[in-house]
Each structure stands twice: as structure tokens, then as C-alpha cells.
Scaffold this motif. Structure first.
Motif, PDB file in Angstrom:
ATOM      1  N   SER A  13     120.997  14.001  29.571  1.00  0.00           N
ATOM      2  CA  SER A  13     120.754  12.577  29.459  1.00  0.00           C
ATOM      3  C   SER A  13     119.430  11.691  29.927  1.00  0.00           C
ATOM      4  O   SER A  13     118.839  10.571  29.390  1.00  0.00           O
ATOM      5  CB  SER A  13     121.664  11.716  30.646  1.00  0.00           C
ATOM      6  OG  SER A  13     121.441  13.181  32.135  1.00  0.00           O
ATOM      7  N   SER A  14     118.817  12.525  30.806  1.00  0.00           N
ATOM      8  CA  SER A  14     117.351  11.460  30.591  1.00  0.00           C
ATOM      9  C   SER A  14     116.496  11.349  29.370  1.00  0.00           C
ATOM     10  O   SER A  14     115.614  10.351  29.541  1.00  0.00           O
ATOM     11  CB  SER A  14     116.702  12.675  32.140  1.00  0.00           C
ATOM     12  OG  SER A  14     116.295  13.415  30.954  1.00  0.00           O
ATOM     13  N   ARG A  20     118.039  10.885  26.513  1.00  0.00           N
ATOM     14  CA  ARG A  20     118.366  10.720  25.614  1.00  0.00           C
ATOM     15  C   ARG A  20     118.292   8.798  26.222  1.00  0.00           C
ATOM     16  O   ARG A  20     117.916   7.858  25.747  1.00  0.00           O
ATOM     17  CB  ARG A  20     120.016  10.290  26.053  1.00  0.00           C
ATOM     18  CG  ARG A  20     120.995  11.668  25.218  1.00  0.00           C
ATOM     19  CD  ARG A  20     122.073  11.136  24.674  1.00  0.00           C
ATOM     20  NE  ARG A  20     123.028  11.529  26.256  1.00  0.00           N
ATOM     21  CZ  ARG A  20     123.597  12.207  26.215  1.00  0.00           C
ATOM     22  NH1 ARG A  20     123.608  13.769  25.350  1.00  0.00           N
ATOM     23  NH2 ARG A  20     124.689  12.185  27.371  1.00  0.00           N
ATOM     24  N   ILE A  21     117.577   8.914  27.516  1.00  0.00           N
ATOM     25  CA  ILE A  21     117.709   7.851  28.062  1.00  0.00           C
ATOM     26  C   ILE A  21     116.197   7.484  28.298  1.00  0.00           C
ATOM     27  O   ILE A  21     115.736   5.958  27.293  1.00  0.00           O
ATOM     28  CB  ILE A  21     117.816   7.339  30.007  1.00  0.00           C
ATOM     29  CG1 ILE A  21     119.589   7.337  29.911  1.00  0.00           C
ATOM     30  CG2 ILE A  21     117.412   5.726  29.855  1.00  0.00           C
ATOM     31  CD1 ILE A  21     119.720   7.778  31.349  1.00  0.00           C
ATOM     32  N   HIS A  32     115.556   6.509  24.381  1.00  0.00           N
ATOM     33  CA  HIS A  32     115.990   5.142  23.506  1.00  0.00           C
ATOM     34  C   HIS A  32     114.760   3.699  24.381  1.00  0.00           C
ATOM     35  O   HIS A  32     115.049   2.943  23.389  1.00  0.00           O
ATOM     36  CB  HIS A  32     117.376   4.532  24.764  1.00  0.00           C
ATOM     37  CG  HIS A  32     118.164   3.545  24.402  1.00  0.00           C
ATOM     38  ND1 HIS A  32     118.940   2.674  23.142  1.00  0.00           N
ATOM     39  CD2 HIS A  32     118.257   2.763  25.624  1.00  0.00           C
ATOM     40  CE1 HIS A  32     118.860   1.894  23.310  1.00  0.00           C
ATOM     41  NE2 HIS A  32     118.855   1.433  24.901  1.00  0.00           N
TER      42      HIS A  32
END
Ligand code: UDP
Ligand code: MG
Length: 328
Positions: free
Chosen positions: A138-139, A141-142, A145
Motif C-alpha cells: 500500500s505504501s 501504491r500511495i 499515486h
């Protein structure tokens, strides 16, 4: 330089460029799947592996593959990084279309015919765009983004599409333009977006790595991110100049006010300004470093040797003559 647009080639020749760094665990399966797909293509094609200073058995494997006609390998003198390895591929590919694909099977070779179809039916650049980033943490992905948001904010008059990987096909016109760009500070995703031309994004599911390890740790990604900003935008320098002016005026006003009420304490103001100046010096240092690389004119990569048939570097004229592309 503004290379003229080559006409669509009469005889397309596709160069599939594969950059490899310590990929011995996955290469046999990759090569088998790639060759099986290429056998189904109706257009002429070649495979150009770029061995980017691997320390495992990668080079030995590639030397074996190069015994087959239509497969060549560039062996770089050391590890220069994927961006430099891609430049080597661009320089030495003999085709009028070039397709980048990773060796770790995250980019399925089975999608190549679809990409070729879009090229032959009018797209100059075919970008493969990840449908999801489920295999990423998730890190990651963020941060990806936020990074794309920042890049699009920084880039002037062009968009850097989100989640587009290096898995792409570049047709004759943008390829010729890329070959005319001698700059050292490279960020392929940004450069390709900067080129323009008729571009299509095709969604695909990026597979998990088949074997071996990713070469991109968090520090390498930060490094690539900074290179991207340096290569594409001078806006941070401009913003810093404007902000400096605002802070200068605000500080003057504050000091005049504090003197007038006889309550002058400079500590916080000085600390704030010092931090601001340190940030500015760091930023100017980054841009200066990038400028130094350009001024030095050092080659982006060094070649140790070429393996396979027709081992000479193709002649690419710059700017290209449209007719030349047709005769290749
Ligand atoms: N690669 C390369 N040189 C490097 C790092 C990577 O040629 O210094 C190649 C690697 O062998 C692979 C591709 O670039 O074919 C993508 O690398 P990786 O899978 O490590 O990146 P990720 O998919 O994790 O972004
Ligand atoms: Mg990978």
C-alpha cells in the motif's frame, strides 16, 4: 531539433528490447515464452537483449540464445541502471518499431501481438497501463499515486499517464525523435510523454515477478523520482524564487512591526529563514548536479561487446529522413 515525421514504414521491423540485470532464474522461461509469441507474428522482428552488468549466469544464458538468427545481445561494461540500458537498446535496435519488455515475466509476452496490431493500425506509441497495483504494497501504491499527481503538476502542457510501465511499443516517428535526444538525465516515462504523437494506453494485469528479486528499493525509487523532476521541469526553481520574495517581504514587515512595539525577538524568524535557505540550496544543488552530467558529456553507458549476428551499430541519421525508415 525537430525531426520530420517518417511515413508509416512499408515493411515494419520490430525490435524487442529486453533489459536484464541478474535475471538468470527467470530468463529460460521468459525466452521460451517470448520466442513462442514472436513466431506467431507476421511482421519481421528481432530480439535485442541488453545485459546490464549482471553478476549471475545471465550473460552465459544470453550467449546461448544469440546463436539463433534474429537474437542479439549487448553486454554493457557494468551495471548502469535500467534507464541507461534502455538507451543502449534504442541506439542499437535495427527496427523501425521498438518494444520494451521486462525479463521477469511481469509483462506477459503474449500481449505483444495486440500491441503490434495497434501499431500497425495507426498508433505511434502503445503504452501498457496497469489495471491494478495489487501486487504492490500500500505504501508503494500511495507514493506512486502522489508521484504521478506531482509530475502532472510539474509537467508543462503534457500529461504523464499514471500506472504506465516501461512495457510499450514505440513506432518510427517517436523512435526517431528519441534517438535525437542526447540528454544524460533520463526518465523514459516522462520523455515518452513529452514526445507527444498518437498514443494509446491499453490496460493489462501486471503479473507478480516470476522469480528473482526486484532491483528497486525505496531509495532507488526516490532517486528515480528526483531524476524525473530534474529531467522534466524547472518549476520548483521558479516557485522557490517566488516564495523567497514573499518570505523576504513578510520578514521585513514582521521585523518593522516588532521594532515598533519594542518586542523584537529574532530567534524564530532566523530559524525559519535558515531552514528555507537550506532547502533552496539543496534544490539548486540537485539541478546543478543534473547540469553537470549534461556538461560532462560522458556516455550514458559503455559497451563491452555485442553477441549475435550483424553486430554493428545501425546508422541512425538525426534528424531522420522519412524515406530512410521505409527502406530499412
Ligand atoms: N533492470 C536492469 N538494470 C537495473 C535494474 C533492472 O536492466 O539496474 C531490468 C531488470 O532485469 C528487469 C527490468 O529492468 O528486466 C525491471 O526491473 P525490476 O523487475 O527489478 O523492476 P520492478 O518491476 O520491480 O519495477
Ligand atoms: Mg519487475
Amino acid at each position: 531539433m525537430n525531426p520530420s515525421r517518417p511515413e508509416r514504414p512499408l515493411r515494419p521491423l520490430l525490435s524487442v528490447v529486453v533489459c536484464c540485470y541478474n535475471e538468470a532464474k527467470v530468463l529460460p522461461l521468459f525466452h521460451k515464452r517470448l520466442m513462442a509469441v514472436l513466431d506467431t507474428l507476421t511482421i519481421r522482428h528481432e530480439v535485442l537483449y541488453v545485459n546490464d552488468g549482471s553478476r549471475d549466469e545471465t550473460l552465459a544464458l544470453l550467449a546461448g540464445y544469440c546463436r539463433v538468427p534474429g537474437v542479439r545481445c549487448l553486454n554493457l561494461s557494468r551495471n548502469f541502471g535500467k534507464e541507461a540500458a534502455m538507451v543502449a537498446g534504442i541506439d542499437y535496435a535495427g527496427g523501425n518499431g521498438l518494444l520494451f519488455i521486462d525479463a521477469d515475466l511481469q509483462d506477459p509476452p503474449e500481449l505483444i501481438p495486440l500491441m503490434v496490431h495497434h501499431w500497425l493500425t495507426g498508433s505511434d506509441i502503445v503504452n501498457m497501463q496497469r489495471r491494478t497495483r495489487l501486487s504492490d504494497t500500500s505504501s508503494k501504491r500511495i507514493s506512486a499515486h502522489l508521484y504521478y499527481k506531482l509530475m502532472n503538476f510539474l509537467a508543462d502542457k503534457f500529461d504523464v499517464p499514471a500506472d504506465v510501465s516501461d512495457f510499450r511499443l514505440i513506432g518510427p516517428a517517436p523512435l526517431a525523435a528519441l534517438r535525437c535526444m542526447p540528454e544524460r538525465t533520463r526518465f523514459m516515462k516522462g520523455l515518452i510523454s513529452w514526445l507527444g504523437f498518437n498514443t494509446i494506453e491499453l490496460p493489462y494485469d501486471r503479473e507478480p515477478r516470476s522469480a528473482g528479486l526486484s532491483k528497486w528499493g525505496p531509495l532507488a525509487l526516490i532517486d528515480l523520482g528526483i531524476e524525473g523532476v530534474l529531467a522534466l521541469s524547472r518549476k520548483p526553481l521558479r516557485w522557490f524564487s517566488l516564495l523567497s520574495l514573499v518570505i523576504f517581504i513578510a520578514t521585513l514587515v514582521l521585523i518593522i512591526y516588532q521594532v515598533s512595539v519594542n518586542n523584537f525577538s529574532s530567534h524564530h524568524v532566523i530559524m525559519g529563514i535558515a531552514a528555507f535557505i537550506a532547502l533552496g540550496i539543496a534544490m539548486i544543488g540537485e539541478y546543478l548536479g543534473a547540469t553537470l552530467s549534461e556538461v560532462r558529456q560522458r556516455p550514458i553507458y559503455l559497451l563491452d561487446r555485442l553477441l549475435g549476428e550483424t553486430p554493428e551499430r545501425p546508422e541512425h541519421t538525426c534528424p531522420p529522413h522519412p524515406r530512410e525508415q521505409e527502406n530499412r
